[in-house]
Design an enzyme around this catalytic site. Structure first.
Site, short mmCIF file in Angstrom:
data_model
loop_
_atom_site.label_atom_id
_atom_site.label_comp_id
_atom_site.label_asym_id
_atom_site.label_seq_id
_atom_site.Cartn_x
_atom_site.Cartn_y
_atom_site.Cartn_z
N LYS A 132 -13.91 87.29 -3.52
CA LYS A 132 -13.85 85.83 -3.38
C LYS A 132 -13.35 85.20 -4.68
CE LYS A 132 -17.90 86.30 -0.47
NZ LYS A 132 -19.34 86.08 -0.37
N ASN B 253 -26.80 88.49 4.47
CA ASN B 253 -26.99 88.97 3.10
C ASN B 253 -28.33 88.44 2.62
OD1 ASN B 253 -24.48 90.31 2.73
ND2 ASN B 253 -23.52 88.30 2.65
N LYS C 5 -16.63 99.65 12.72
CA LYS C 5 -17.49 99.33 11.59
C LYS C 5 -18.69 100.26 11.53
CE LYS C 5 -17.89 94.76 10.73
NZ LYS C 5 -18.05 93.30 11.00
N ILE D 247 -10.44 89.85 14.34
CA ILE D 247 -9.80 88.53 14.22
C ILE D 247 -8.78 88.61 13.09
CG2 ILE D 247 -10.16 86.08 13.82
CD1 ILE D 247 -12.92 86.32 14.87
N VAL E 128 -23.66 84.87 -5.35
CA VAL E 128 -22.92 84.35 -6.49
C VAL E 128 -22.62 82.86 -6.30
CG1 VAL E 128 -20.77 84.56 -7.81
CG2 VAL E 128 -21.83 86.61 -6.84
N LYS F 98 -26.46 96.78 11.09
CA LYS F 98 -25.64 95.68 11.59
C LYS F 98 -25.79 95.41 13.08
CE LYS F 98 -22.58 95.37 7.91
NZ LYS F 98 -21.26 95.34 7.40
N LYS G 99 -14.22 93.12 18.38
CA LYS G 99 -12.91 92.46 18.40
C LYS G 99 -12.51 92.13 16.97
CE LYS G 99 -9.51 90.23 20.34
NZ LYS G 99 -8.46 91.11 20.85
N ARG H 181 -30.24 87.95 -0.07
CA ARG H 181 -30.43 87.74 -1.51
C ARG H 181 -29.78 86.41 -1.87
NH1 ARG H 181 -24.94 88.71 -2.39
NH2 ARG H 181 -24.19 90.24 -0.92
P1 ADP Z 1 -19.48 95.00 4.70
O1 ADP Z 1 -20.97 94.87 4.81
O2 ADP Z 1 -19.02 96.43 4.68
O3 ADP Z 1 -18.90 94.14 3.63
P2 ADP Z 1 -18.78 93.03 6.78
O4 ADP Z 1 -19.25 93.08 8.17
O5 ADP Z 1 -19.33 91.95 5.89
O6 ADP Z 1 -18.93 94.47 6.11
O7 ADP Z 1 -17.20 92.88 6.76
C1 ADP Z 1 -16.47 92.92 5.57
C2 ADP Z 1 -15.20 92.14 5.74
O8 ADP Z 1 -14.36 92.73 6.72
C3 ADP Z 1 -15.45 90.74 6.24
O9 ADP Z 1 -15.78 89.88 5.19
C4 ADP Z 1 -14.16 90.41 6.93
O10 ADP Z 1 -13.19 89.97 5.99
C5 ADP Z 1 -13.72 91.74 7.50
N1 ADP Z 1 -14.17 91.83 8.90
C6 ADP Z 1 -15.33 92.31 9.37
N2 ADP Z 1 -15.40 92.23 10.71
C7 ADP Z 1 -14.23 91.68 11.11
C8 ADP Z 1 -13.67 91.32 12.40
N3 ADP Z 1 -14.32 91.54 13.53
N4 ADP Z 1 -12.44 90.77 12.41
C9 ADP Z 1 -11.76 90.53 11.27
N5 ADP Z 1 -12.22 90.85 10.05
C10 ADP Z 1 -13.43 91.42 9.97
#
Ligand code: ADP
Length: 455
Positions: A237, A290, A158, A203, A295, A116, A201, A292
């Site tokens: 979703k 992503n 994360k 959100i 859906v 990431k 940060k 690929r």
């Molecule tokens: P993964 O690959 O583990 O699914 P993502 O980076 O896609 O991780 O994040 C998964 C979900 O977590 C996002 O779809 C979002 O809803 C929430 N999320 C991720 N980063 C943030 C952030 N900085 N602020 C708020 N929500 C976040």
């Protein structure tokens, strides 16, 4: 062009790929587990090979079995669909080593986007906004505290190698940070063998928006509109739409230009999606790629007129985007998709089982992507998707009206589905105004459930 391709998937997406292959005059090979012997993808493919028992680890995820099926049937390429092996760079690697074309991005791109922070850096360099955060893995709790102090709470921890939300923690206050960091590190270490954690940060109530990308193997790349999927429950979703009511033509144009620069720089190929969060000020921030087909790709297909799965196969066969798209992308109308899941209306627990009665809606502007049939079974071993109901209208209001009509005519007997909840959302005034964010379902659910009890 290929003569024959194998589809390493099941359910509606396997059928979707069969449709695209048939449109191209390509023969198809289905693979199936013992639980899927009576599935429609087995019935409508030209050939079918049983690759193991119901458990996906021993069938749909078993790389040697899938490769052997391709070899014995002389399939020249493999479409992985979504889920299962679709983002597994080792699978793409094995395909290549076996002389079989993997219909998706090259393994080194998949690997890079799986990291990431690397993806964040690529985007940042090209001028795509990323959330303020730490670029490197956090080396200590002290360093984490320093970063968090600088960008302000709340922050989110994360996993660098993340996926499926594992290794993720929201931190509201400095005093909670050291313990949450330790938890995130051990969870990430266990899930991905890489304990690295970074911080950005957080959100609070974002809108969720992603851009559909299509690239050929000759350095050309297009972005085929964004879609919004803020209507979700616990990251699942429920409803997706294109275009997003929150993205202005100017924001779309700026984001597309920056994305093209970023993805061309890393040699992106085939279909992909770039996910963003939108803050309350309407600014988009990159979160992940992503690599690929997803859906919810049909909503982009409906507003651009591009068959994305067919395009994926043509790209893998070496065609150029010019040949595939035949000119610039223009957007037409509005599309909405409801994911009809087999789930309990109160607990949301998956409710697989036998479908005893079925009426699929139709009529102008309605599309149903599904693999279910009367007396067919939704098995308990895989996801609980019954169908994707997609509508297209001249504008958002017409699309909503068509979705209401289609949901009313969608009858599934024998199992619980998410249709009643989706009907409520379609009749909700906030949804009609496009006033939504990822907290929508949690906020509205009590109201929807009360209405259900009183009806
Ligand atoms: P993964 O690959 O583990 O699914 P993502 O980076 O896609 O991780 O994040 C998964 C979900 O977590 C996002 O779809 C979002 O809803 C929430 N999320 C991720 N980063 C943030 C952030 N900085 N602020 C708020 N929500 C976040």
């Amino acid at each position: 062009m290929f003569q024959k391709i194998l589809i390493a998937n099941r359910g509606e997406i396997a059928l979707r790929v069969i449709c695209a292959a048939k449109d191209l005059g390509i023969k198809t090979v289905a693979v199936y587990s013992e639980a899927d012997r009576h599935s429609l993808h087995v019935r409508f493919a030209d050939e079918a090979v049983c690759i193991g028992p119901a458990k996906s680890a021993r069938s749909y995820l078993d790389i040697p079995s899938v490769i052997s099926a391709a070899e014995i049937t002389n399939a020249e390429a493999i479409h992985p669909g979504y889920g299962f092996l679709s983002e597994n760079d080792r699978f793409a690697e094995v395909c290549r080593a076996s002389g079989i074309k993997f219909i998706g991005p090259p393994p080194d791109v998949t690997r890079m986007m799986g990291l990431k922070q690397k993806a964040r850096q690529v985007m940042k360099d090209a001028g795509v906004p990323v959330l303020p955060g730490s670029q490197e893995a956090l080396s200590s709790a002290e360093e984490a505290l320093e970063f968090a102090e600088k960008i302000g709470y709340p922050v989110i921890l994360k996993a660098a190698a993340g996926g499926g939300g594992r290794g993720m923690r929201v931190v509201e206050r400095a005093e909670d940070l050291p313990a949450l960091l330790a938890q995130a590190q051990s969870e990430a270490g266990a899930a991905f063998s890489v304990p690295d954690i970074y911080l950005e940060k957080y959100i609070g109530a974002p809108r969720h928006i992603e851009f559909q990308v299509l690239a050929d193997e000759h350095g050309n790349l297009e972005v085929l509109c964004e879609r919004e999927f803020s209507i979700q429950r616990l990251h699942q979703k429920l409803i997706e739409e294109a275009p997003s009511p929150a993205v202005s033509p100017q924001l779309r144009e700026e984001t597309i230009a920056a994305l093209k620069k970023a993805l061309k720089a890393i040699g992106y190929q085939n279909a992909g999606t770039v996910e963003f969060l939108m803050d309350e000020k309407g600014k988009l921030y990159f979160i992940e790629v992503n690599d690929r087909i997803q859906v919810e790709h049909p909503v982009n297909e409906m507003v651009t007129g591009v068959d994305l799965v067919k395009a994926q196969i043509r790209v893998a066969a070496g065609e150029t985007l010019d040949q595939i798209l035949g000119g610039p992308i223009t957007l037409r109308g509005h599309a909405i998709e409801c994911r009809i899941n087999a789930e309990h209306p109160k607990t949301f627990a998956p409710c697989p089982g036998k479908i005893t009665g079925l009426n699929l809606p139709g009529g102008i502007g309605v599309r149903v992507d599904t693999a279910v049939y009367t007396d067919g079974v939704i098995p308990p071993y895989y996801d609980s998707l019954v169908a994707k109901l997609i509508v297209h209208g001249a504008d958002r209001a017409e699309a909503i009206a068509r979705m209401k009509r289609a949901l009313d005519m969608f009858v599934v007997e024998g199992i619980y589905t998410s249709i009643p909840l989706q009907k409520k959302i379609m009749s909700d005034a906030d949804f009609a105004r496009g006033a939504m964010d990822t907290t929508y379902i949690a906020r509205k659910l009590p109201e929807f459930q009360k209405a259900e009890e009183n009806s």
